[in-house]
Write a protein that holds these residues in place. Sequence first.
Motif, PDB file in Angstrom:
ATOM      1  N   ILE A  41       4.850   5.767 -27.684  1.00 48.84           N
ATOM      2  CA  ILE A  41       3.917   6.010 -26.580  1.00 48.84           C
ATOM      3  C   ILE A  41       4.181   7.372 -25.937  1.00 48.84           C
ATOM      4  O   ILE A  41       3.246   8.076 -25.547  1.00 48.84           O
ATOM      5  CB  ILE A  41       4.051   4.887 -25.520  1.00 48.84           C
ATOM      6  N   ARG A  42       5.444   7.748 -25.859  1.00 45.59           N
ATOM      7  CA  ARG A  42       5.814   8.989 -25.167  1.00 45.59           C
ATOM      8  C   ARG A  42       5.621  10.243 -26.017  1.00 45.59           C
ATOM      9  O   ARG A  42       5.681  11.359 -25.500  1.00 45.59           O
ATOM     10  CB  ARG A  42       7.262   8.887 -24.706  1.00 45.59           C
ATOM     11  N   ASP A  43       5.400  10.050 -27.308  1.00 40.79           N
ATOM     12  CA  ASP A  43       5.228  11.193 -28.218  1.00 40.79           C
ATOM     13  C   ASP A  43       3.752  11.362 -28.546  1.00 40.79           C
ATOM     14  O   ASP A  43       3.175  10.563 -29.286  1.00 40.79           O
ATOM     15  CB  ASP A  43       6.035  10.970 -29.493  1.00 40.79           C
ATOM     16  N   ALA A  44       3.143  12.398 -27.999  1.00 40.23           N
ATOM     17  CA  ALA A  44       1.710  12.619 -28.181  1.00 40.23           C
ATOM     18  C   ALA A  44       1.328  12.839 -29.639  1.00 40.23           C
ATOM     19  O   ALA A  44       0.185  12.588 -30.040  1.00 40.23           O
ATOM     20  CB  ALA A  44       1.261  13.820 -27.351  1.00 40.23           C
ATOM     21  N   GLU A  56      -7.126   0.628 -34.331  1.00 42.98           N
ATOM     22  CA  GLU A  56      -6.675  -0.166 -33.190  1.00 42.98           C
ATOM     23  C   GLU A  56      -5.388   0.404 -32.613  1.00 42.98           C
ATOM     24  O   GLU A  56      -5.197   0.425 -31.394  1.00 42.98           O
ATOM     25  CB  GLU A  56      -6.463  -1.619 -33.613  1.00 42.98           C
ATOM     26  N   GLY A  57      -4.514   0.891 -33.498  1.00 45.75           N
ATOM     27  CA  GLY A  57      -3.263   1.475 -33.041  1.00 45.75           C
ATOM     28  C   GLY A  57      -3.478   2.740 -32.231  1.00 45.75           C
ATOM     29  O   GLY A  57      -2.808   2.963 -31.218  1.00 45.75           O
ATOM     30  N   ALA A  58      -4.423   3.572 -32.663  1.00 42.30           N
ATOM     31  CA  ALA A  58      -4.716   4.815 -31.943  1.00 42.30           C
ATOM     32  C   ALA A  58      -5.286   4.515 -30.563  1.00 42.30           C
ATOM     33  O   ALA A  58      -4.942   5.172 -29.569  1.00 42.30           O
ATOM     34  CB  ALA A  58      -5.687   5.667 -32.750  1.00 42.30           C
ATOM     35  N   ARG A  59      -6.146   3.517 -30.495  1.00 38.25           N
ATOM     36  CA  ARG A  59      -6.729   3.133 -29.198  1.00 38.25           C
ATOM     37  C   ARG A  59      -5.659   2.553 -28.279  1.00 38.25           C
ATOM     38  O   ARG A  59      -5.626   2.838 -27.084  1.00 38.25           O
ATOM     39  CB  ARG A  59      -7.856   2.127 -29.424  1.00 38.25           C
ATOM     40  N   TRP A  60      -4.776   1.725 -28.851  1.00 39.95           N
ATOM     41  CA  TRP A  60      -3.663   1.153 -28.084  1.00 39.95           C
ATOM     42  C   TRP A  60      -2.770   2.264 -27.547  1.00 39.95           C
ATOM     43  O   TRP A  60      -2.365   2.254 -26.377  1.00 39.95           O
ATOM     44  CB  TRP A  60      -2.873   0.225 -28.996  1.00 39.95           C
ATOM     45  N   LEU A  61      -2.464   3.249 -28.389  1.00 37.14           N
ATOM     46  CA  LEU A  61      -1.586   4.347 -28.010  1.00 37.14           C
ATOM     47  C   LEU A  61      -2.181   5.187 -26.888  1.00 37.14           C
ATOM     48  O   LEU A  61      -1.502   5.562 -25.923  1.00 37.14           O
ATOM     49  CB  LEU A  61      -1.315   5.232 -29.229  1.00 37.14           C
ATOM     50  N   GLN A  62      -3.469   5.463 -26.975  1.00 36.63           N
ATOM     51  CA  GLN A  62      -4.137   6.265 -25.950  1.00 36.63           C
ATOM     52  C   GLN A  62      -4.132   5.556 -24.595  1.00 36.63           C
ATOM     53  O   GLN A  62      -3.878   6.167 -23.556  1.00 36.63           O
ATOM     54  CB  GLN A  62      -5.575   6.552 -26.390  1.00 36.63           C
ATOM     55  N   ALA A  66      -1.790   6.722 -21.178  1.00 35.62           N
ATOM     56  CA  ALA A  66      -2.459   7.081 -19.927  1.00 35.62           C
ATOM     57  C   ALA A  66      -1.822   6.401 -18.713  1.00 35.62           C
ATOM     58  O   ALA A  66      -2.035   6.837 -17.579  1.00 35.62           O
ATOM     59  CB  ALA A  66      -3.941   6.716 -20.015  1.00 35.62           C
ATOM     60  N   ARG A  67      -1.058   5.364 -18.932  1.00 33.17           N
ATOM     61  CA  ARG A  67      -0.458   4.622 -17.825  1.00 33.17           C
ATOM     62  C   ARG A  67       0.943   5.122 -17.478  1.00 33.17           C
ATOM     63  O   ARG A  67       1.568   4.620 -16.544  1.00 33.17           O
ATOM     64  CB  ARG A  67      -0.378   3.134 -18.189  1.00 33.17           C
ATOM     65  N   GLN A  68       1.442   6.064 -18.217  1.00 30.60           N
ATOM     66  CA  GLN A  68       2.801   6.551 -17.970  1.00 30.60           C
ATOM     67  C   GLN A  68       2.907   7.316 -16.650  1.00 30.60           C
ATOM     68  O   GLN A  68       1.969   7.983 -16.234  1.00 30.60           O
ATOM     69  CB  GLN A  68       3.238   7.486 -19.101  1.00 30.60           C
ATOM     70  N   LYS A  69       4.064   7.177 -16.017  1.00 30.82           N
ATOM     71  CA  LYS A  69       4.396   8.016 -14.861  1.00 30.82           C
ATOM     72  C   LYS A  69       5.912   8.038 -14.718  1.00 30.82           C
ATOM     73  O   LYS A  69       6.608   7.094 -15.115  1.00 30.82           O
ATOM     74  CB  LYS A  69       3.723   7.525 -13.584  1.00 30.82           C
TER      75      LYS A  69
END
Length: 335
Positions: A41-44, A56-62, A66-69
């Motif tokens: 998740i942290r690696d773009a 589905e994996g790409a959508r999950w990853l995006q 987006a929720r990271q902080k």
Amino acid sequence: MTDYTEDMLARMTLTALTDPGDPITGKLVQAIGLTETLALIRDADAAIPAQVNQFEGARWLQKAAARQKDTLVDDLVALAERGGLRLLTPGRAGWPADLTDLGPSAPLVLWAKGNPELLTSSLTSRVTITGARAATAYGVHLTHEFAEQLAQSPRILVSGGAYGIDAETHRAALAVRSGSTIAVLAGGVDRPYPVGNASLFQRITDGGGLLISEVPPGLAPSKDRFVARARLMAALSGATVVPEAGPRSGSLRVAVSAFDLGRRVGAVPGPITSAASSGCHLLLAEGFAEVITNAWDVEAMSDPSPEAYRLPPAYQQAARRAAPDVSRSAGRAAL
């Protein structure tokens, strides 16, 4: 202050970044591990592992990215400490082992307030009762009667804390001296919903019961979280009973989830003119549920060896009086 292991912190973080019950999360954790899933998740520029569908994996990853902080973990820990919440994780004290039946959709963590030992009893010691929010007097009466008798047998009663059937289930359990109940919430345990049942939730924790959620503290319920909660309510008990429900009630999802898990499901028939019972009739007609007319039916459905959990003597005697005299019936049929 609670000491959180790296595994616990990773599970907390991943739960906050993904949706409850998301099978993509579960598949990735099973395939590459917690730490690697978080790193993904942290690696773009990370590549989606072959174990999941690439789209589905790409959508999950995006969505997760987006929720990271930066303060996410600190915020979760602070909310948990402020609310007096306990974090339950697989393999540690308080974790209900039967949730593994959910496979990739099993929760990574549970936030709890109250007595987590209720989750470590045998599966058959717990019964889920759920149903209509806008319950009729018929539904409320039956729910209280069944729940009170089951709590005395004793069974641990699981429900969702909503208005109507759910709330009556919790109240009936609390009315029994040795009764125990678990409320599975669709939002954070620190902000139980509905607000109108706040005093009931307080009574549950004060009375030795338990509030649990897989949703991180600070988050409100949503439609998707209510949908995901259904599988937990189903998986936590050996049997699920629906005393009253309309055709679009969320309790039907709990019943079907229980059926899919191989758990026993029961529904109480109601007046054919009542829309509030049409969901129960649908479960019965489609073969998802067995007919339930009294608490003894639930006992027999919950445990093939009811010696361990018998109804109180007064209720056993009442059940015998209400049962037909088989020998007389057989004699009349022979005439």
